[in-house]
Design an enzyme around this catalytic site. Sequence first.
Site, PDB file in Angstrom:
ATOM      1  NE  ARG A   1      36.831  41.457  39.291  1.00 45.22           N
ATOM      2  CZ  ARG A   1      36.597  40.447  38.295  1.00 45.22           C
ATOM      3  NH1 ARG A   1      37.514  39.444  38.083  1.00 45.22           N
ATOM      4  NH2 ARG A   1      35.564  39.707  38.170  1.00 45.22           N
TER       5      ARG A   1
ATOM      6  CG  HIS B   1      31.373  38.530  40.247  1.00 47.14           C
ATOM      7  ND1 HIS B   1      30.933  36.929  39.902  1.00 47.14           N
ATOM      8  CD2 HIS B   1      32.237  38.713  39.188  1.00 47.14           C
ATOM      9  CE1 HIS B   1      31.619  36.658  38.943  1.00 47.14           C
ATOM     10  NE2 HIS B   1      32.564  37.789  38.730  1.00 47.14           N
TER      11      HIS B   1
ATOM     12  NE  ARG C   1      31.774  41.642  34.899  1.00 50.21           N
ATOM     13  CZ  ARG C   1      32.691  41.274  35.080  1.00 50.21           C
ATOM     14  NH1 ARG C   1      32.883  40.781  36.712  1.00 50.21           N
ATOM     15  NH2 ARG C   1      32.984  39.953  34.421  1.00 50.21           N
TER      16      ARG C   1
ATOM     17  CD  GLU D   1      35.095  38.157  30.285  1.00 51.26           C
ATOM     18  OE1 GLU D   1      35.504  38.085  30.924  1.00 51.26           O
ATOM     19  OE2 GLU D   1      34.393  36.678  30.267  1.00 51.26           O
TER      20      GLU D   1
ATOM     21  CG  HIS E   1      28.683  38.704  36.694  1.00 52.84           C
ATOM     22  ND1 HIS E   1      27.576  39.470  35.400  1.00 52.84           N
ATOM     23  CD2 HIS E   1      29.672  39.209  36.218  1.00 52.84           C
ATOM     24  CE1 HIS E   1      28.116  38.997  34.380  1.00 52.84           C
ATOM     25  NE2 HIS E   1      29.213  38.432  34.832  1.00 52.84           N
TER      26      HIS E   1
END
Length: 522
Positions: A374, A339, A280, A115, A234
Amino acid sequence: MTDISTDRILIVGAGLGALYAALKLAPRPVVLISPETLGEGASSAWAQGGVAAAMDENDSPDSHARDTVKAGAGTVDPDVADLVTGDARRYILDLTDMGTPFDRTADGDYVMSREAAHSFARVVRVKGDQAGAQIMAALIEQVRETPSVQALEGVMAVGLETDGGRVTGVAVQAAGDARSAPIMLRAPAVLLAGGGSGGLYAVTTNPPRIRGQVIGMAARAGAAIADAEFVQFHPTAMDVGEDPAPLATEALRGEGATLINRDGERFMTAIHPDAELAPRDVVARAIYAQTQAGKRPLLDTRDVLGERIKDLYPAVAEACARNGIDPAIDPIPVAAAAHYHMGGIATDKDGKSSLDGLWVCGEASSTGLHGANRLASNGLLEALVYARICADGIVADVDDVADAPLVQLDFTSGGVPPERDAVMTLRQCMTNCVGVERDASGLKTALRTIADLEGQYGDSPSFLNMCATATLIAAGALLREESRGAHERIDFPETSEGPALRSQMYLKDAMALRDQICEEKQ
Ligand code: SIN
């Protein structure tokens, strides 16, 4: 208000942190307050990616901690990052012992997903995108077999009672009937593990009931709130008109799926050297910009997965099928969606809030692990680590009892439900004014709108909890005059130099700022 006292430890929530803490507290009697039947409606059960842990022999907890600190844009507490990543492996082994069917290679090793912003493929997974659901199923089975755990299903927490700075009880209502009069449930200790704030936004991947109520009730009771302004969006929520928006896991981009727009342009390569696997926040902003420009961003899994997506990522495939999309033939429309809330109830290294008798774990907490952004799949890991820490702290702090009678709740009518239109107005305001891109003017509009809604519909405790959290997010975002991680101020586009500071605020300060903004001439 009717009140009931119990010797059971009271756990608000029924996600991963709540269930794991209940099991770690056994045989100490606990009562779980769960708005739904266990397993339904908890964010953890919706997690697709999995749990980040350095399980590969070439990987290390140090590398995981470094990635966590780097992603967090200067506001991660490095000691917390070391603590959480250092122990990750043992939690994966514990979940395995509890029956989680993690994906394995032919040699029996864990299959690891890649990821964004991780230096390694480091996310243990179950059946591609089923990690959250399968981990939860394993834990629920354990909880159902553990006699010390009483699950009150269909019950929702709406407030905290304090006495001399100590939390002494939780006001609860029937979840399916917000007209039920609240009952005060008094207990020797309270653990909040009831999720974050994504559902405060109109575009979100969070389950419908997760609207910042738990953070809000703690704030209203006087708990310190940290990093409220840091909300993660997200990048690849499916833009298919569903509320909440189904997630297309980041693991798809880890497999090589690309982001294109309706003109077929692969736009991430020009934005970041890691392209689709950039942090992200970077990808979310790029997606948002494409959406705003009317370019309809799409996640293209066709070349890399083709028909295999249907077996490998069943949750994504099912959401596509529901919406008439065949991902083997058509790219999936995506949008940035709220998210994960990095901010939350400030906790110390023992998982304790600023109020005695109140512990917090999972997304409702702000431990210092996530900073301003995060790292993917660190959320479930943090919930596990701090659930255990909180359980240990409660055991050390609260007198033991061998047994305690089951709690019986008999609801009568008399409560005020949140007004559906008011909730929708609040959510739309958060998406429009406190979303991916923020500026002072929009944030002030948000604070005025929240004040107005609260003035009109403030009889519902649940709605007041939502408004409290919304106020804290907007006030924190207004006060942070810089861009950092997921917090993007278009009127302050630079990241401040020098040491980055975490924010800490009490609701009374956020309300004072809100009052001041409301009094300003527009
Ligand atoms: C995802 O699967 O993309 C979500 C993982 C996470 O948010 O940690």
